[in-house]
Write a protein that holds these residues in place. Structure first.
Motif, PDB file in Angstrom:
ATOM      1  N   ALA A 226      -0.909  -7.989  -9.363  1.00 39.52           N
ATOM      2  CA  ALA A 226       0.351  -7.594 -10.005  1.00 39.52           C
ATOM      3  C   ALA A 226       1.458  -7.351  -8.973  1.00 39.52           C
ATOM      4  CB  ALA A 226       0.132  -6.333 -10.835  1.00 39.52           C
ATOM      5  N   THR A 227       2.666  -7.787  -9.304  1.00 42.27           N
ATOM      6  CA  THR A 227       3.810  -7.575  -8.422  1.00 42.27           C
ATOM      7  C   THR A 227       4.449  -6.220  -8.732  1.00 42.27           C
ATOM      8  OG1 THR A 227       5.268  -8.554 -10.038  1.00 42.27           O
ATOM      9  CG2 THR A 227       4.370 -10.033  -8.375  1.00 42.27           C
ATOM     10  N   THR A 228       5.373  -5.812  -7.853  1.00 41.84           N
ATOM     11  CA  THR A 228       6.072  -4.545  -8.102  1.00 41.84           C
ATOM     12  C   THR A 228       6.822  -4.610  -9.418  1.00 41.84           C
ATOM     13  OG1 THR A 228       6.336  -4.316  -5.729  1.00 41.84           O
ATOM     14  CG2 THR A 228       7.658  -2.856  -7.091  1.00 41.84           C
ATOM     15  N   ALA A 229       7.450  -5.758  -9.708  1.00 42.90           N
ATOM     16  CA  ALA A 229       8.203  -5.876 -10.958  1.00 42.90           C
ATOM     17  C   ALA A 229       7.276  -5.728 -12.166  1.00 42.90           C
ATOM     18  CB  ALA A 229       8.933  -7.208 -11.013  1.00 42.90           C
ATOM     19  N   ALA A 230       6.093  -6.325 -12.095  1.00 40.21           N
ATOM     20  CA  ALA A 230       5.154  -6.224 -13.208  1.00 40.21           C
ATOM     21  C   ALA A 230       4.672  -4.789 -13.364  1.00 40.21           C
ATOM     22  CB  ALA A 230       3.967  -7.155 -12.988  1.00 40.21           C
TER      23      ALA A 230
ATOM     24  N   PRO B 108      -0.251  -3.086  -0.842  1.00 45.52           N
ATOM     25  CA  PRO B 108       0.108  -1.699  -0.503  1.00 45.52           C
ATOM     26  C   PRO B 108       1.530  -1.339  -0.949  1.00 45.52           C
ATOM     27  CG  PRO B 108      -1.011  -2.727   1.351  1.00 45.52           C
ATOM     28  CD  PRO B 108      -0.819  -3.803   0.318  1.00 45.52           C
ATOM     29  N   ALA B 109       2.451  -2.303  -0.885  1.00 41.45           N
ATOM     30  CA  ALA B 109       3.827  -2.005  -1.302  1.00 41.45           C
ATOM     31  C   ALA B 109       3.883  -1.699  -2.794  1.00 41.45           C
ATOM     32  CB  ALA B 109       4.741  -3.188  -0.971  1.00 41.45           C
ATOM     33  N   VAL B 110       3.054  -2.394  -3.565  1.00 46.09           N
ATOM     34  CA  VAL B 110       3.016  -2.156  -5.012  1.00 46.09           C
ATOM     35  C   VAL B 110       2.485  -0.745  -5.294  1.00 46.09           C
ATOM     36  CG1 VAL B 110       1.958  -2.886  -7.178  1.00 46.09           C
ATOM     37  CG2 VAL B 110       2.763  -4.599  -5.556  1.00 46.09           C
ATOM     38  N   LEU B 111       1.435  -0.361  -4.548  1.00 43.40           N
ATOM     39  CA  LEU B 111       0.874   0.981  -4.748  1.00 43.40           C
ATOM     40  C   LEU B 111       1.892   2.048  -4.382  1.00 43.40           C
ATOM     41  CD1 LEU B 111      -2.795   0.639  -3.482  1.00 43.40           C
ATOM     42  CD2 LEU B 111      -1.908   0.485  -5.798  1.00 43.40           C
ATOM     43  N   ASP B 112       2.625   1.814  -3.291  1.00 43.28           N
ATOM     44  CA  ASP B 112       3.591   2.833  -2.898  1.00 43.28           C
ATOM     45  C   ASP B 112       4.743   2.936  -3.884  1.00 43.28           C
ATOM     46  OD1 ASP B 112       2.283   4.015  -0.816  1.00 43.28           O
ATOM     47  OD2 ASP B 112       2.980   2.585   0.667  1.00 43.28           O
ATOM     48  N   ALA B 113       5.014   1.839  -4.590  1.00 45.46           N
ATOM     49  CA  ALA B 113       6.065   1.885  -5.619  1.00 45.46           C
ATOM     50  C   ALA B 113       5.649   2.781  -6.786  1.00 45.46           C
ATOM     51  CB  ALA B 113       6.370   0.477  -6.115  1.00 45.46           C
ATOM     52  N   LEU B 114       4.357   3.075  -6.881  1.00 41.73           N
ATOM     53  CA  LEU B 114       3.885   3.945  -7.970  1.00 41.73           C
ATOM     54  C   LEU B 114       4.156   5.411  -7.678  1.00 41.73           C
ATOM     55  CD1 LEU B 114       0.355   2.471  -8.774  1.00 41.73           C
ATOM     56  CD2 LEU B 114       2.480   2.143 -10.022  1.00 41.73           C
TER      57      LEU B 114
ATOM     58  N   GLN C 191      -9.896   1.006   3.809  1.00 44.92           N
ATOM     59  CA  GLN C 191      -9.263   2.183   3.221  1.00 44.92           C
ATOM     60  C   GLN C 191      -7.856   2.410   3.762  1.00 44.92           C
ATOM     61  OE1 GLN C 191     -11.893   5.578   3.338  1.00 44.92           O
ATOM     62  NE2 GLN C 191     -13.559   4.461   2.388  1.00 44.92           N
ATOM     63  N   ALA C 192      -7.548   1.796   4.913  1.00 49.63           N
ATOM     64  CA  ALA C 192      -6.216   1.971   5.488  1.00 49.63           C
ATOM     65  C   ALA C 192      -5.150   1.332   4.613  1.00 49.63           C
ATOM     66  CB  ALA C 192      -6.161   1.380   6.887  1.00 49.63           C
ATOM     67  N   ARG C 193      -5.575   0.519   3.668  1.00 50.48           N
ATOM     68  CA  ARG C 193      -4.591  -0.097   2.768  1.00 50.48           C
ATOM     69  C   ARG C 193      -3.997   0.926   1.803  1.00 50.48           C
ATOM     70  NH1 ARG C 193      -4.406  -5.559   2.363  1.00 50.48           N
ATOM     71  NH2 ARG C 193      -3.961  -5.538   0.141  1.00 50.48           N
ATOM     72  N   LEU C 194      -4.634   2.078   1.705  1.00 52.00           N
ATOM     73  CA  LEU C 194      -4.115   3.134   0.829  1.00 52.00           C
ATOM     74  C   LEU C 194      -3.375   4.147   1.697  1.00 52.00           C
ATOM     75  CD1 LEU C 194      -7.425   3.698  -1.123  1.00 52.00           C
ATOM     76  CD2 LEU C 194      -5.542   2.162  -1.702  1.00 52.00           C
ATOM     77  N   SER C 195      -2.131   4.459   1.326  1.00 48.04           N
ATOM     78  CA  SER C 195      -1.368   5.387   2.152  1.00 48.04           C
ATOM     79  C   SER C 195      -1.742   6.821   1.812  1.00 48.04           C
ATOM     80  CB  SER C 195       0.125   5.154   1.950  1.00 48.04           C
ATOM     81  OG  SER C 195       0.525   5.661   0.695  1.00 48.04           O
ATOM     82  N   GLY C 196      -1.548   7.701   2.800  1.00 48.00           N
ATOM     83  CA  GLY C 196      -1.821   9.130   2.597  1.00 48.00           C
ATOM     84  C   GLY C 196      -1.053   9.692   1.412  1.00 48.00           C
ATOM     85  N   PRO C 197       0.277   9.454   1.364  1.00 47.38           N
ATOM     86  CA  PRO C 197       1.059  10.009   0.248  1.00 47.38           C
ATOM     87  C   PRO C 197       0.569   9.527  -1.112  1.00 47.38           C
ATOM     88  CG  PRO C 197       2.499   9.084   1.916  1.00 47.38           C
ATOM     89  CD  PRO C 197       1.117   8.789   2.356  1.00 47.38           C
TER      90      PRO C 197
END
Ligand SMILES: Nc1ncnc2c1ncn2[C@@H]1O[C@H](COP(=O)(O)OP(=O)(O)O)[C@@H](O)[C@H]1O
Ligand SMILES: [Mg+2]
Length: 509
Positions: free
Chosen positions: A273-277, A308-314, A370-376
């Motif tokens: 899924a993209t950020t837009a989706a 990772p960018a999509v996850l951070d957009a959450l 696991q580094a693909r997931l950011s701390g925040p």
């Protein structure tokens, strides 16, 4: 002469009134639509011209100007066809201009004069009702519109001719009935899951308080299976929530057959899924998965496989419960109050931390993955559990005696307690997870023993301020499940254990 028709533009799930002004004047033959329309609106002209022709009406060879006011409000979508056609028909004297004014009109036209369904009929109907007007919408969208109010006037014609006949009185349209979707069969049940008692308890807790959940474990442990059983233990939507959820689905054009369902949304977007989706937006402003999961669950399976960018957009919707989308010259925002449930393998090969297993790449296998997931991002997950592979002996056990029905009853009781508490305090929250920091400090204030444990643990685990409050929220839910008025040491100890996660996730954050 200028005729007027009211329609709407959507800003998020809100329907803002738009005045469609149609003028037929002598002069060079022309047909223009002005007032900041997007491409789909500009194409309206062709559809309107053909649909009128197919209905036996040809446009007068004059100068026709359609203005969509206010001009500075951006107008997207294809639902302007019908109001423009109705305005023209009123200006040509085919429809009574004064009666048309009592309605908000929206719908798309086909070249043969039939009226095609559009997105956003429910919010438009609610907006029309607030203006004290009725609604004219596509025939297929009628049942959806009927949800807005029991007594507003709703006309849901299938074609321009049917609409004209209604006003002429030759064939009067009846008001459509609201329809509820027959919930397609039973949901997957927790009785199917053998063993995994810790995971089941974690699932119950996150359902009870609306907490975000992360399950880490080897392939085949039953993580996806558990997550898919969450809807079966969540309480159904209240009538008000049902309307809220359906508004978003309506705007997204996802209300199947215009019927509403009281089931909580459960969205599981694919990891491509993209950020837009995910968050919303794209060529047409459209709610994303976070908004379609509003008041329900967003399930991200194979979490580290997501961009990772999509996850951070959450992160922002997780914090604010809204998804804000920037458009070329304005912003829209949609509600996005969802419960996040994630599942992942601990490493690329999947078996990191399994007794007796050695990843070929050693520790790197897990750290890199696991580094693909950011701390925040991880900081926003309250309940993190290790789901171990279940031994064959457990699989051979008979089915557990307790299924989703029993768990759902406990969840419902805990949720009812929360609802009552928030109603007494006069705050708009629904679940403990939704509480602001000040409120949770007040309602989850632990006893002396608990406070000591929390302070020591906060230092030792180096909890962030957010982490500290999230532990309090989970502890409050644990106390609610036991109907304890006060949060105690045991509740906090369990909540802290969920925060700490298991050995498989030790490398993250
Ligand atoms: N606890 C369990 N009880 C019964 N069946 C299980 C259990 N765990 C796993 N299974 C079986 O294994 C299959 C794979 O489980 P799944 O949830 O997809 O694993 P994961 O997502 O952890 O990789 C399930 O469809 C189910 O048939
Ligand atoms: Mg899986």
């Amino acid at each position: 002469m200028v005729s007027h028709v009211t329609t709407v533009a959507f800003q998020g799930v809100e329907a803002v009134p738009v005045d469609v002004q149609v003028q037929i004047a002598p002069g060079a033959v022309a047909f223009a639509v002005v007032g900041l329309p997007d491409k789909a609106v500009a194409e309206s002209r062709e559809r309107v011209r053909s649909a009128l022709l197919a209905s036996g009406l040809s446009l007068p060879p004059k100068r026709i100007i359609v203005n969509l006011a206010p001009a500075d409000l951006p107008k997207e979508g294809s639902h302007y066809d019908l109001p423009i056609a109705v305005g023209l028909m009123a200006a040509m004297g085919v429809l009574p201009a004064d009666q048309v004014l009592d309605y908000v009109v929206l719908g798309e036209l086909s070249l043969d004069g039939t009226i095609a369904p559009v997105a956003g009929v429910l919010p438009a109907a609610i907006g029309a009702n607030a203006l004290g007007k009725g609604l004219i919408c596509p025939g297929k969208s009628g049942p959806e519109a009927a949800w807005a109010s029991g007594d507003m006037a709703i006309l849901a014609p299938r074609s321009l001719i049917a609409l004209a006949n209604h006003f002429k009185g030759t064939q009067v349209l009846s008001r459509p009935d609201p329809k509820v979707r027959e919930d397609g069969g039973p949901l997957p049940d927790l009785v199917d899951v053998k063993g995994q008692e810790t995971a089941k308890r974690a699932l119950e807790i996150s359902a009870a308080g609306g907490h975000n959940l992360l399950m880490v474990g080897p392939p085949g442990a039953g993580k996806s299976m558990l997550a898919q059983r969450l809807p079966s233990i969540l309480p159904p939507l209240s009538p008000r929530e049902l309307l809220e959820v359906s508004m978003v689905q309506s705007i997204a054009g996802e209300l199947g057959e215009a019927r509403l369902s009281a089931r909580r949304p459960f969205r599981s977007p694919h990891h491509s899924a993209t950020t837009a989706a995910m968050v919303g937006g794209g060529v047409k402003a459209r709610p994303g998965e976070v908004s379609l999961a509003h008041l329900g669950v967003l399930f991200l399976d194979e979490l580290p496989e997501f961009n990772p960018a999509v996850l951070d957009a959450l992160r922002e919707p997780l914090e604010t419960a809204r998804a804000v989308i920037a458009r070329a010259n304005h912003r829209v925002n949609y509600p996005a109050l969802f419960q996040l449930v994630c599942a992942m393998n601990p490493c690329r090969c999947g078996y990191y931390g399994e007794p007796g297993h050695q990843c070929r790449r050693g520790e790197r296998c897990a750290t890199d993955y696991q580094a693909r997931l950011s701390g925040p991002f991880l900081d926003r997950i309250d309940v993190r559990i290790d789901v171990a592979a279940i031994p064959a002996t457990d699989l051979a056990l008979p089915a557990p005696t307790e299924g989703s029905r029993e768990v759902a009853a406990r969840v419902a009781a805990a949720r009812a307690l929360q609802t009552r508490r928030f109603a007494d305090l006069n705050v708009p929250a629904r679940t403990n997870a939704e509480c602001g920091p000040r409120l949770i400090e007040e309602i989850a204030a632990p006893d002396a023993d608990g406070a000591r444990l929390l302070n020591d643990a906060a230092d030792a685990m180096r909890l962030s301020a957010r982490g500290y409050h999230r532990v309090l929220k989970v502890a409050r839910t644990l106390a609610d499940l036991e109907e304890c008025p006060r949060v105690g040491r045991l509740h906090l100890a369990e909540a802290l254990a969920y925060r700490q996660a298991g050995p498989r996730l030790a490398l993250a954050a």
